[in-house]
Design an enzyme around this catalytic site. Structure first.
Site, PDB file in Angstrom:
ATOM      1  N   THR A 131     -34.318 -46.183   8.918  1.00 57.87           N
ATOM      2  CA  THR A 131     -35.412 -45.647   9.726  1.00 57.87           C
ATOM      3  C   THR A 131     -34.935 -45.259  11.128  1.00 57.87           C
ATOM      4  O   THR A 131     -33.962 -45.828  11.634  1.00 57.87           O
ATOM      5  CB  THR A 131     -36.527 -46.714   9.843  1.00 57.87           C
ATOM      6  OG1 THR A 131     -37.434 -46.341  10.883  1.00 57.87           O
ATOM      7  CG2 THR A 131     -35.952 -48.082  10.223  1.00 57.87           C
ATOM      8  N   ASP A 132     -35.661 -44.339  11.755  1.00 50.95           N
ATOM      9  CA  ASP A 132     -35.350 -43.975  13.152  1.00 50.95           C
ATOM     10  C   ASP A 132     -35.727 -45.099  14.114  1.00 50.95           C
ATOM     11  O   ASP A 132     -35.322 -45.090  15.278  1.00 50.95           O
ATOM     12  CB  ASP A 132     -36.073 -42.673  13.551  1.00 50.95           C
ATOM     13  CG  ASP A 132     -37.595 -42.758  13.487  1.00 50.95           C
ATOM     14  OD1 ASP A 132     -38.129 -43.775  12.990  1.00 50.95           O
ATOM     15  OD2 ASP A 132     -38.259 -41.800  13.932  1.00 50.95           O
ATOM     16  N   GLU A 133     -36.496 -46.105  13.625  1.00 49.55           N
ATOM     17  CA  GLU A 133     -36.962 -47.159  14.533  1.00 49.55           C
ATOM     18  C   GLU A 133     -35.821 -48.034  15.043  1.00 49.55           C
ATOM     19  O   GLU A 133     -35.984 -48.752  16.032  1.00 49.55           O
ATOM     20  CB  GLU A 133     -38.065 -47.990  13.858  1.00 49.55           C
ATOM     21  CG  GLU A 133     -39.211 -47.094  13.418  1.00 49.55           C
ATOM     22  CD  GLU A 133     -40.473 -47.817  12.989  1.00 49.55           C
ATOM     23  OE1 GLU A 133     -40.698 -48.957  13.411  1.00 49.55           O
ATOM     24  OE2 GLU A 133     -41.251 -47.206  12.219  1.00 49.55           O
ATOM     25  N   TYR A 156     -39.237 -55.731  12.329  1.00 48.52           N
ATOM     26  CA  TYR A 156     -38.912 -54.755  11.276  1.00 48.52           C
ATOM     27  C   TYR A 156     -37.686 -53.940  11.663  1.00 48.52           C
ATOM     28  O   TYR A 156     -36.698 -53.873  10.926  1.00 48.52           O
ATOM     29  CB  TYR A 156     -40.110 -53.826  11.019  1.00 48.52           C
ATOM     30  CG  TYR A 156     -39.744 -52.581  10.240  1.00 48.52           C
ATOM     31  CD1 TYR A 156     -39.281 -52.666   8.923  1.00 48.52           C
ATOM     32  CD2 TYR A 156     -39.858 -51.304  10.810  1.00 48.52           C
ATOM     33  CE1 TYR A 156     -38.926 -51.522   8.201  1.00 48.52           C
ATOM     34  CE2 TYR A 156     -39.510 -50.159  10.103  1.00 48.52           C
ATOM     35  CZ  TYR A 156     -39.044 -50.267   8.794  1.00 48.52           C
ATOM     36  OH  TYR A 156     -38.701 -49.141   8.088  1.00 48.52           O
ATOM     37  N   LYS A 160     -33.867 -53.775  10.038  1.00 48.71           N
ATOM     38  CA  LYS A 160     -33.263 -52.542   9.499  1.00 48.71           C
ATOM     39  C   LYS A 160     -31.957 -52.229  10.251  1.00 48.71           C
ATOM     40  O   LYS A 160     -30.971 -51.804   9.651  1.00 48.71           O
ATOM     41  CB  LYS A 160     -34.235 -51.363   9.606  1.00 48.71           C
ATOM     42  CG  LYS A 160     -35.451 -51.442   8.687  1.00 48.71           C
ATOM     43  CD  LYS A 160     -35.122 -51.411   7.204  1.00 48.71           C
ATOM     44  CE  LYS A 160     -34.629 -50.067   6.710  1.00 48.71           C
ATOM     45  NZ  LYS A 160     -34.499 -50.044   5.226  1.00 48.71           N
TER      46      LYS A 160
HETATM   47  P1  NAD Z   1     -42.780 -49.514   0.800  1.00 47.83           P
HETATM   48  O1  NAD Z   1     -43.152 -50.769   1.529  1.00 47.83           O
HETATM   49  O2  NAD Z   1     -43.836 -48.571   0.367  1.00 47.83           O
HETATM   50  O3  NAD Z   1     -41.941 -49.881  -0.503  1.00 47.83           O
HETATM   51  C1  NAD Z   1     -40.953 -50.876  -0.521  1.00 47.83           C
HETATM   52  C2  NAD Z   1     -40.643 -51.200  -1.978  1.00 47.83           C
HETATM   53  O4  NAD Z   1     -39.625 -52.215  -1.992  1.00 47.83           O
HETATM   54  C3  NAD Z   1     -41.843 -51.757  -2.766  1.00 47.83           C
HETATM   55  O5  NAD Z   1     -41.928 -51.138  -4.026  1.00 47.83           O
HETATM   56  C4  NAD Z   1     -41.518 -53.240  -2.906  1.00 47.83           C
HETATM   57  O6  NAD Z   1     -42.050 -53.825  -4.085  1.00 47.83           O
HETATM   58  C5  NAD Z   1     -39.991 -53.217  -2.927  1.00 47.83           C
HETATM   59  N1  NAD Z   1     -39.419 -54.487  -2.489  1.00 47.83           N
HETATM   60  C6  NAD Z   1     -39.761 -55.196  -1.381  1.00 47.83           C
HETATM   61  N2  NAD Z   1     -39.045 -56.327  -1.326  1.00 47.83           N
HETATM   62  C7  NAD Z   1     -38.221 -56.330  -2.407  1.00 47.83           C
HETATM   63  C8  NAD Z   1     -37.240 -57.235  -2.896  1.00 47.83           C
HETATM   64  N3  NAD Z   1     -36.965 -58.384  -2.264  1.00 47.83           N
HETATM   65  N4  NAD Z   1     -36.574 -56.930  -4.042  1.00 47.83           N
HETATM   66  C9  NAD Z   1     -36.864 -55.768  -4.700  1.00 47.83           C
HETATM   67  N5  NAD Z   1     -37.792 -54.890  -4.290  1.00 47.83           N
HETATM   68  C10 NAD Z   1     -38.460 -55.164  -3.163  1.00 47.83           C
HETATM   69  O7  NAD Z   1     -41.713 -48.803   1.746  1.00 47.83           O
HETATM   70  P2  NAD Z   1     -41.448 -47.248   1.970  1.00 47.83           P
HETATM   71  O8  NAD Z   1     -42.327 -46.758   3.041  1.00 47.83           O
HETATM   72  O9  NAD Z   1     -41.418 -46.566   0.671  1.00 47.83           O
HETATM   73  O10 NAD Z   1     -39.969 -47.313   2.576  1.00 47.83           O
HETATM   74  C11 NAD Z   1     -38.828 -47.260   1.720  1.00 47.83           C
HETATM   75  C12 NAD Z   1     -37.567 -47.364   2.585  1.00 47.83           C
HETATM   76  O11 NAD Z   1     -37.549 -46.270   3.512  1.00 47.83           O
HETATM   77  C13 NAD Z   1     -37.512 -48.628   3.423  1.00 47.83           C
HETATM   78  O12 NAD Z   1     -36.181 -49.084   3.431  1.00 47.83           O
HETATM   79  C14 NAD Z   1     -37.941 -48.182   4.808  1.00 47.83           C
HETATM   80  O13 NAD Z   1     -37.325 -48.974   5.798  1.00 47.83           O
HETATM   81  C15 NAD Z   1     -37.423 -46.766   4.832  1.00 47.83           C
HETATM   82  N6  NAD Z   1     -38.170 -45.826   5.699  1.00 47.83           N
HETATM   83  C16 NAD Z   1     -39.531 -45.730   5.618  1.00 47.83           C
HETATM   84  C17 NAD Z   1     -40.208 -44.794   6.407  1.00 47.83           C
HETATM   85  C18 NAD Z   1     -41.708 -44.603   6.315  1.00 47.83           C
HETATM   86  O14 NAD Z   1     -42.275 -43.828   7.085  1.00 47.83           O
HETATM   87  N7  NAD Z   1     -42.403 -45.251   5.395  1.00 47.83           N
HETATM   88  C19 NAD Z   1     -39.496 -43.980   7.290  1.00 47.83           C
HETATM   89  C20 NAD Z   1     -38.104 -44.117   7.356  1.00 47.83           C
HETATM   90  C21 NAD Z   1     -37.454 -45.036   6.548  1.00 47.83           C
HETATM   91  P1  TYD Z   2     -47.459 -47.006  11.283  1.00 46.12           P
HETATM   92  O1  TYD Z   2     -48.039 -46.087  10.272  1.00 46.12           O
HETATM   93  O2  TYD Z   2     -47.634 -48.480  11.126  1.00 46.12           O
HETATM   94  O3  TYD Z   2     -45.900 -46.635  11.391  1.00 46.12           O
HETATM   95  P2  TYD Z   2     -44.805 -47.141  12.482  1.00 46.12           P
HETATM   96  O4  TYD Z   2     -45.323 -48.280  13.243  1.00 46.12           O
HETATM   97  O5  TYD Z   2     -43.670 -47.531  11.593  1.00 46.12           O
HETATM   98  O6  TYD Z   2     -44.512 -45.936  13.327  1.00 46.12           O
HETATM   99  O7  TYD Z   2     -48.030 -46.608  12.704  1.00 46.12           O
HETATM  100  C1  TYD Z   2     -47.909 -45.282  13.196  1.00 46.12           C
HETATM  101  C2  TYD Z   2     -48.485 -45.264  14.599  1.00 46.12           C
HETATM  102  O8  TYD Z   2     -49.892 -45.509  14.518  1.00 46.12           O
HETATM  103  C3  TYD Z   2     -47.920 -46.362  15.489  1.00 46.12           C
HETATM  104  O9  TYD Z   2     -47.818 -45.860  16.808  1.00 46.12           O
HETATM  105  C4  TYD Z   2     -48.973 -47.454  15.429  1.00 46.12           C
HETATM  106  C5  TYD Z   2     -50.263 -46.677  15.254  1.00 46.12           C
HETATM  107  N1  TYD Z   2     -51.338 -47.347  14.470  1.00 46.12           N
HETATM  108  C6  TYD Z   2     -52.638 -47.373  14.972  1.00 46.12           C
HETATM  109  O10 TYD Z   2     -52.928 -46.841  16.050  1.00 46.12           O
HETATM  110  N2  TYD Z   2     -53.602 -47.984  14.213  1.00 46.12           N
HETATM  111  C7  TYD Z   2     -53.330 -48.591  13.025  1.00 46.12           C
HETATM  112  O11 TYD Z   2     -54.262 -49.154  12.394  1.00 46.12           O
HETATM  113  C8  TYD Z   2     -52.003 -48.534  12.521  1.00 46.12           C
HETATM  114  C9  TYD Z   2     -51.649 -49.179  11.197  1.00 46.12           C
HETATM  115  C10 TYD Z   2     -51.023 -47.901  13.284  1.00 46.12           C
END
Ligand code: NAD
Ligand code: TYD
Length: 352
Positions: A131-133, A156, A160
């Site tokens: 992630t970019d975070e 988080y 990461k």
């Molecule tokens: P998500 O929470 O929707 O899915 C995570 C998946 O991992 C789930 O299916 C869960 O069951 C599985 N999981 C969790 N713990 C586990 C374990 N111990 N063993 C096996 N499986 C396990 O997450 P996402 O949003 O799909 O993100 C996927 C990846 O991309 C993550 O690594 C996250 O850090 C990264 N990412 C997410 C975003 C975003 O905007 N959602 C952006 C950049 C990077």
């Molecule tokens: P989120 O979707 O949790 O992603 P991330 O924290 O990984 O960027 O949140 C996106 C943005 O929205 C973040 O600045 C937090 C804000 N946010 C709210 O304002 N209200 C909410 O209920 C949630 C879940 C997030």
């Protein structure tokens, strides 16, 4: 014939990656390894789960013995690692779970890959999806590049960042072929309604308050999830070992502006009068350690590997709203049971 182990394939992004690889690479064997936590949902994959080149295995990446056995048994050619605990708010209330899954789980996979692929690292690849975070927060200006120093603030992002460092350490120390990508915020179908966009869609649909943290001034750079999956496909196949790529959509939005746009789209789709959904916006206590702004410079990925995002945000958001309105059963399914407890704990006491 390539055998690819995709971890976290039942989650939001993972399910889009699994679907893309099943469909685009019929000669690959895709193994989806997922623990099926609250965020993992096999309903995300019903359209492809009967495919000949697909297998699901339920398992926990932190279970070192199980992971070693799985590698010895399946001998995957490559790993695309997405399994993680992914929600910042949950990491604030339960950091240890994030250390276990995101750090220990990643090292457990790296170690199993190192042992299984010994003597032949050049023909195997470990792709870590991050992630970019990890870069922390930007001020009003500037963009994250691959050279930006890591400066994570939430449990988080710290977990990461730690997993990214371990992946690089396995490349530098043992010579494992690794690639890492750091992506901005994703949106699209099958997104669990704890994250901002699906939570807001669900609440607007149910005429519930839409919680906006602080003043809604925080900025995120939003990318359509299928564009992330296409970037992962490109990087997996073309990246040079040891390299890192930033993925983003050049699409920055202040939270409050995004929520207002979403409210307008939902008014139109639900046949409500203008402003009806926006009246649900409720400012609530800010998230602790809330990063002000994320924005990605994805020039390297565009110039070196030729990837570009395909979809404009307004179009993508409209498609996303359509998906949730057409899949109410999916939403009902994931918001029953434990979701209600989570929601009460997270939001009940903090309305401003
Ligand atoms: P998500 O929470 O929707 O899915 C995570 C998946 O991992 C789930 O299916 C869960 O069951 C599985 N999981 C969790 N713990 C586990 C374990 N111990 N063993 C096996 N499986 C396990 O997450 P996402 O949003 O799909 O993100 C996927 C990846 O991309 C993550 O690594 C996250 O850090 C990264 N990412 C997410 C975003 C975003 O905007 N959602 C952006 C950049 C990077
Ligand atoms: P989120 O979707 O949790 O992603 P991330 O924290 O990984 O960027 O949140 C996106 C943005 O929205 C973040 O600045 C937090 C804000 N946010 C709210 O304002 N209200 C909410 O209920 C949630 C879940 C997030």
């Amino acid at each position: 014939m390539k055998k690819i182990l995709i971890t976290g394939g039942a989650g939001f992004i993972g399910s889009h990656v699994v679907r893309r690889f099943i469909k685009n690479y019929p000669d690959y064997e895709i193994i989806n390894l997922d623990k099926l936590t609250y965020a993992g949902n096999l309903l995300n994959l019903t359209d492809v789960s009967g495919s000949r080149n697909y297998k699901f295995i339920k398992g926990d990446i932190t279970d070192v013995e199980f992971i070693n056995e799985l590698f010895q048994l399946e001998k995957p050619d490559a790993v695309i690692h997405l399994a993680a605990e992914s929600h910042v708010d949950r990491s604030i209330s339960n950091p240890m779970e994030f250390v276990m899954t995101n750090v220990i789980g990643t090292v457990s996979l790296l170690n199993a890959a190192k042992e299984c692929w010994k003597g032949n690292y050049a023909n195997h690849r470990f792709y870590h999806v991050s992630t970019d975070e990890v870069y922390g927060t930007l001020g009003e200006t500037g963009l994250f590049t691959e050279a930006t120093a890591y400066d994570p603030h939430s449990p988080y992002s710290a977990s990461k960042a730690s997993s990214d460092h371990f992946v690089r350490a396995y490349h530098d120390t043992y010579g494992l072929d690794v690639v890492i990508s750091n992506c901005s915020n994703n949106y699209g179908s099958c997104h669990f309604p704890e994250k901002l966009i699906p939570l807001a869609i669900n609440n607007i649909r149910n005429n519930q308050p839409v919680p906006v943290y602080g003043k809604g001034e925080n900025v995120r750079d939003w990318l359509w999830v299928e564009d992330h999956a296409s970037a992962i496909d490109t990087i997996f196949h073309q990246a040079v070992s040891g390299e890192t790529y930033n993925i983003g959509g050049h699409n920055e939005w202040k939270n409050i502006d995004l929520i207002r746009l979403l409210c307008n789209i939902m008014d139109q789709k639900l046949g409500r009068s203008a402003g009806e959904s926006a009246a649900l916006i409720t400012y609530v206590t800010d998230r602790a350690g809330h990063d002000l702004r994320y924005a990605i410079d994805s020039t390297k990925l565009q110039n070196e590997l030729g990837w570009t995002p395909s979809l404009q945000f307004e179009e993508g958001l409209s498609k996303t709203v359509d998906w949730y309105l057409e899949n109410e059963e999916w939403l009902e399914n994931v918001t029953s049971g434990h979701y209600q407890d989570y929601y009460r704990q997270q939001y009940e006491y903090n309305e401003l």
